[in-house]
Design a protein around this motif. Structure first.
Motif, PDB file in Angstrom:
ATOM      1  N   THR A   1      -2.731  12.783 -16.638  1.00 49.79           N
ATOM      2  CA  THR A   1      -2.863  11.403 -17.091  1.00 49.79           C
ATOM      3  C   THR A   1      -2.738  11.301 -18.605  1.00 49.79           C
ATOM      4  OG1 THR A   1      -5.263  11.411 -17.476  1.00 49.79           O
ATOM      5  CG2 THR A   1      -4.515  11.095 -15.204  1.00 49.79           C
ATOM      6  N   THR A   2      -2.727  10.067 -19.078  1.00 48.54           N
ATOM      7  CA  THR A   2      -2.661   9.814 -20.517  1.00 48.54           C
ATOM      8  C   THR A   2      -4.044   9.537 -21.106  1.00 48.54           C
ATOM      9  OG1 THR A   2      -2.230   7.465 -20.068  1.00 48.54           O
ATOM     10  CG2 THR A   2      -0.319   8.896 -20.351  1.00 48.54           C
TER      11      THR A   2
ATOM     12  N   LYS B   1      -2.432  11.184 -11.432  1.00 49.37           N
ATOM     13  CA  LYS B   1      -1.256  10.899 -12.247  1.00 49.37           C
ATOM     14  C   LYS B   1      -0.546   9.652 -11.767  1.00 49.37           C
ATOM     15  CE  LYS B   1       2.967  12.893 -14.151  1.00 49.37           C
ATOM     16  NZ  LYS B   1       2.547  12.610 -15.543  1.00 49.37           N
ATOM     17  N   PHE B   2      -0.425   9.522 -10.448  1.00 54.02           N
ATOM     18  CA  PHE B   2       0.251   8.360  -9.880  1.00 54.02           C
ATOM     19  C   PHE B   2      -0.478   7.074 -10.273  1.00 54.02           C
ATOM     20  CE2 PHE B   2       1.503   5.418  -6.517  1.00 54.02           C
ATOM     21  CZ  PHE B   2       2.866   5.662  -6.402  1.00 54.02           C
ATOM     22  N   ARG B   3      -1.794   7.088 -10.146  1.00 52.28           N
ATOM     23  CA  ARG B   3      -2.570   5.894 -10.484  1.00 52.28           C
ATOM     24  C   ARG B   3      -2.532   5.610 -11.985  1.00 52.28           C
ATOM     25  NH1 ARG B   3      -7.725   7.131  -6.420  1.00 52.28           N
ATOM     26  NH2 ARG B   3      -6.917   5.929  -4.645  1.00 52.28           N
ATOM     27  N   ASP B   4      -2.451   6.671 -12.788  1.00 49.71           N
ATOM     28  CA  ASP B   4      -2.364   6.476 -14.231  1.00 49.71           C
ATOM     29  C   ASP B   4      -1.019   5.866 -14.615  1.00 49.71           C
ATOM     30  OD1 ASP B   4      -3.382   6.984 -17.022  1.00 49.71           O
ATOM     31  OD2 ASP B   4      -1.606   8.264 -17.089  1.00 49.71           O
TER      32      ASP B   4
ATOM     33  N   THR C   1      -3.475   4.674  -2.305  1.00 48.80           N
ATOM     34  CA  THR C   1      -4.636   5.145  -1.554  1.00 48.80           C
ATOM     35  C   THR C   1      -4.583   6.663  -1.418  1.00 48.80           C
ATOM     36  OG1 THR C   1      -3.676   5.154   0.687  1.00 48.80           O
ATOM     37  CG2 THR C   1      -4.399   3.021  -0.197  1.00 48.80           C
ATOM     38  N   ASP C   2      -5.645   7.224  -0.869  1.00 44.31           N
ATOM     39  CA  ASP C   2      -5.664   8.663  -0.608  1.00 44.31           C
ATOM     40  C   ASP C   2      -5.455   8.951   0.885  1.00 44.31           C
ATOM     41  OD1 ASP C   2      -8.049   7.755   0.379  1.00 44.31           O
ATOM     42  OD2 ASP C   2      -9.307   9.149  -0.749  1.00 44.31           O
ATOM     43  N   GLU C   3      -4.853   7.996   1.609  1.00 42.29           N
ATOM     44  CA  GLU C   3      -4.585   8.185   3.025  1.00 42.29           C
ATOM     45  C   GLU C   3      -3.510   9.252   3.229  1.00 42.29           C
ATOM     46  OE1 GLU C   3      -6.440   4.848   5.110  1.00 42.29           O
ATOM     47  OE2 GLU C   3      -7.160   6.560   3.936  1.00 42.29           O
ATOM     48  N   ILE C   4      -3.436   9.793   4.437  1.00 45.00           N
ATOM     49  CA  ILE C   4      -2.429  10.807   4.726  1.00 45.00           C
ATOM     50  C   ILE C   4      -1.033  10.179   4.777  1.00 45.00           C
ATOM     51  CG2 ILE C   4      -2.607  10.660   7.243  1.00 45.00           C
ATOM     52  CD1 ILE C   4      -2.359  13.730   7.262  1.00 45.00           C
ATOM     53  N   TYR C   5      -0.968   8.916   5.181  1.00 41.60           N
ATOM     54  CA  TYR C   5       0.275   8.151   5.071  1.00 41.60           C
ATOM     55  C   TYR C   5      -0.063   6.668   5.069  1.00 41.60           C
ATOM     56  CZ  TYR C   5       0.058   7.379  10.185  1.00 41.60           C
ATOM     57  OH  TYR C   5      -0.337   7.028  11.453  1.00 41.60           O
ATOM     58  N   GLU C   6       0.892   5.869   4.657  1.00 43.70           N
ATOM     59  CA  GLU C   6       0.732   4.416   4.669  1.00 43.70           C
ATOM     60  C   GLU C   6       1.997   3.783   5.247  1.00 43.70           C
ATOM     61  OE1 GLU C   6      -1.661   2.465   4.173  1.00 43.70           O
ATOM     62  OE2 GLU C   6      -3.116   3.387   2.826  1.00 43.70           O
ATOM     63  N   ILE C   7       1.831   2.867   6.176  1.00 37.85           N
ATOM     64  CA  ILE C   7       2.922   2.035   6.668  1.00 37.85           C
ATOM     65  C   ILE C   7       2.523   0.599   6.399  1.00 37.85           C
ATOM     66  CG2 ILE C   7       4.293   1.306   8.646  1.00 37.85           C
ATOM     67  CD1 ILE C   7       3.771   4.004   9.932  1.00 37.85           C
ATOM     68  N   ASP C   8       3.268  -0.054   5.526  1.00 39.68           N
ATOM     69  CA  ASP C   8       2.954  -1.423   5.140  1.00 39.68           C
ATOM     70  C   ASP C   8       4.243  -2.245   5.232  1.00 39.68           C
ATOM     71  OD1 ASP C   8       2.051  -3.782   4.103  1.00 39.68           O
ATOM     72  OD2 ASP C   8       1.317  -2.961   2.211  1.00 39.68           O
TER      73      ASP C   8
ATOM     74  N   ARG D   1       0.852  -1.177   0.000  1.00 36.71           N
ATOM     75  CA  ARG D   1       0.000   0.000   0.000  1.00 36.71           C
ATOM     76  C   ARG D   1       0.896   1.238   0.000  1.00 36.71           C
ATOM     77  NH1 ARG D   1      -1.794  -2.560   4.314  1.00 36.71           N
ATOM     78  NH2 ARG D   1      -1.157  -0.819   5.671  1.00 36.71           N
ATOM     79  N   CYS D   2       0.455   2.285  -0.676  1.00 37.28           N
ATOM     80  CA  CYS D   2       1.259   3.502  -0.746  1.00 37.28           C
ATOM     81  C   CYS D   2       0.341   4.697  -0.972  1.00 37.28           C
ATOM     82  CB  CYS D   2       2.300   3.417  -1.862  1.00 37.28           C
ATOM     83  SG  CYS D   2       1.606   3.103  -3.512  1.00 37.28           S
ATOM     84  N   THR D   3       0.900   5.882  -0.798  1.00 38.67           N
ATOM     85  CA  THR D   3       0.117   7.096  -1.013  1.00 38.67           C
ATOM     86  C   THR D   3       0.997   8.186  -1.578  1.00 38.67           C
ATOM     87  OG1 THR D   3      -1.518   8.564   0.012  1.00 38.67           O
ATOM     88  CG2 THR D   3       0.460   8.112   1.283  1.00 38.67           C
ATOM     89  N   VAL D   4       0.359   9.274  -2.007  1.00 37.49           N
ATOM     90  CA  VAL D   4       1.037  10.433  -2.562  1.00 37.49           C
ATOM     91  C   VAL D   4       0.101  11.616  -2.361  1.00 37.49           C
ATOM     92  CG1 VAL D   4       0.104  10.221  -4.917  1.00 37.49           C
ATOM     93  CG2 VAL D   4       2.409  11.180  -4.580  1.00 37.49           C
ATOM     94  N   HIS D   5       0.605  12.811  -2.567  1.00 32.63           N
ATOM     95  CA  HIS D   5      -0.225  14.011  -2.404  1.00 32.63           C
ATOM     96  C   HIS D   5      -1.498  13.899  -3.248  1.00 32.63           C
ATOM     97  CE1 HIS D   5      -1.474  18.234  -2.613  1.00 32.63           C
ATOM     98  NE2 HIS D   5      -0.671  18.465  -1.582  1.00 32.63           N
TER      99      HIS D   5
END
Length: 337
Positions: free
Chosen positions: A296-297, A153-156, A164-171, A143-147
């Motif tokens: 995105t593309t 763009k990240f998902r594209d 995810t749209d979480e404030i942070y992810e620790i996996d 799991r990961c996140t970005v601003h």
């Protein structure tokens, strides 16, 4: 690593009376990195050391070539070492910023991070640093996140990742934060995991951070503050609009959900937002369409469909009326709009 001087005797916490092996952090700084996440990370570790009266953490500033790098605000930071000349590390965090996703010039830096990960080093990123970890293959099956502004763009670019749209992810042995003050929260969570919640809470209090926010905390400011209004029906209506961009709800459906007529909803929107529900909903969809075009593309047709427009001509006409240009004009422009 030079120790920062505090000029005061630390308030030793009862749980910390014996020396421990310090955790070593390597902070890899990419040119134009954002200063707030970097400062949040270093200060959290410094204060943890100060409060405990022990050297729980050490940290080293690293760059690709061993030379100073500028933050996004122009401040130059001198590194302790070139990335591959650092002492043995327990943690690496990539700090990157700017207005477009960053890149590392040298593939060997990515190879070095992969080797560190295979050796069991905990790997993390702040803000746009997630793009670098993703391109290195270090976020596969994590799991990961970005601003939030760069999430489309990240998902594209990385559709195979669990972004995810979480404030942070620790996996497990990876952690990513959305940047900004979200980096303080992920550092507090790491400190809590290493040395307990009591120390992490005391660190938070030193920064007048009223609580350690969970990873599920929204990145975005609550609607009532963003819009500077308190009317619950209007806030709920806007929330529904933001959640139904691809399949827009009718004004009648939104009004019914709030127990008012369409006419009453229109009066509420005019009173609090100086516009109509239909116009406000249209602006939400078009602003999101603009971000998709820039990041995105997706084709113009696909962007239109993703924002609830049934045909390209209708979308193009509405887009031009809102922004004064055709959709294709904004392709690939400033990613953080």
């Amino acid at each position: 690593m030079p120790q920062a001087k505090t000029g005061a005797t630390p308030p030793l916490l009862p749980a910390f009376g014996e020396k421990v092996e310090p955790q070593r952090f390597g902070f890899l700084l990419v040119p134009n990195f954002s200063l707030i996440p970097f400062a949040a990370a270093t200060e959290a570790l410094r204060v943890a050391n100060w409060l405990s009266g022990l050297t729980l953490y050490e940290w080293y500033f690293l760059t690709e070539d061993g030379r100073s790098v500028p933050a996004a605000n122009g401040l130059e930071v001198a590194p302790h070492a070139k990335y591959d000349e650092a002492p043995p590390l327990n943690n690496i965090i990539v700090f990157a910023g700017g207005r477009v996703p960053p890149t590392l010039r040298e593939e060997r830096v990515l190879s070095w991070m992969r080797r560190q990960a295979r050796a069991g080093v905990r790997i993390g990123a702040a803000g746009l640093g997630s793009f670098i970890l993703a391109r290195a293959g270090l976020l596969n099956d994590y799991r990961c996140t970005v601003h939030w502004k760069l999430l489309p763009k990240f998902r594209d670019e990385f559709p195979h990742l669990n972004a995810t749209d979480e404030i942070y992810e620790i996996d497990r042995d990876r952690h990513t934060s959305s940047g900004g003050t979200g980096t303080l929260d992920v550092m507090l969570a790491l400190i809590a995991g290493d040395h307990g919640e009591t120390l992490a809470s005391h660190v938070a209090e030193e920064f007048m951070h009223d609580r350690i926010r969970p990873s599920s905390h929204s990145q975005r400011m609550p609607l009532r503050f963003r819009l500077n209004i308190t009317n619950r029906k209007v806030l709920n209506a806007v929330g529904l609009m933001e959640k139904s961009i691809e399949n827009p709800l009718s004004c009648a459906s939104i009004a019914e959900s709030q127990g008012v007529s369409v006419r009453q909803l229109e009066k509420l929107f005019r009173a609090h937002l100086d516009t109509t529900p239909k116009e406000y909903q249209r602006q939400i969809r078009l602003k999101f369409a603009r971000r998709l075009l820039m990041q995105t593309t997706l084709s113009v047709l696909e962007v239109g469909m993703a924002t609830g427009f049934s045909c390209q001509s209708h979308f193009s006409k509405a887009y031009r009326a809102e922004f004064g240009v055709q959709p294709r004009h904004d392709r690939g422009k400033d990613s953080l709009l």
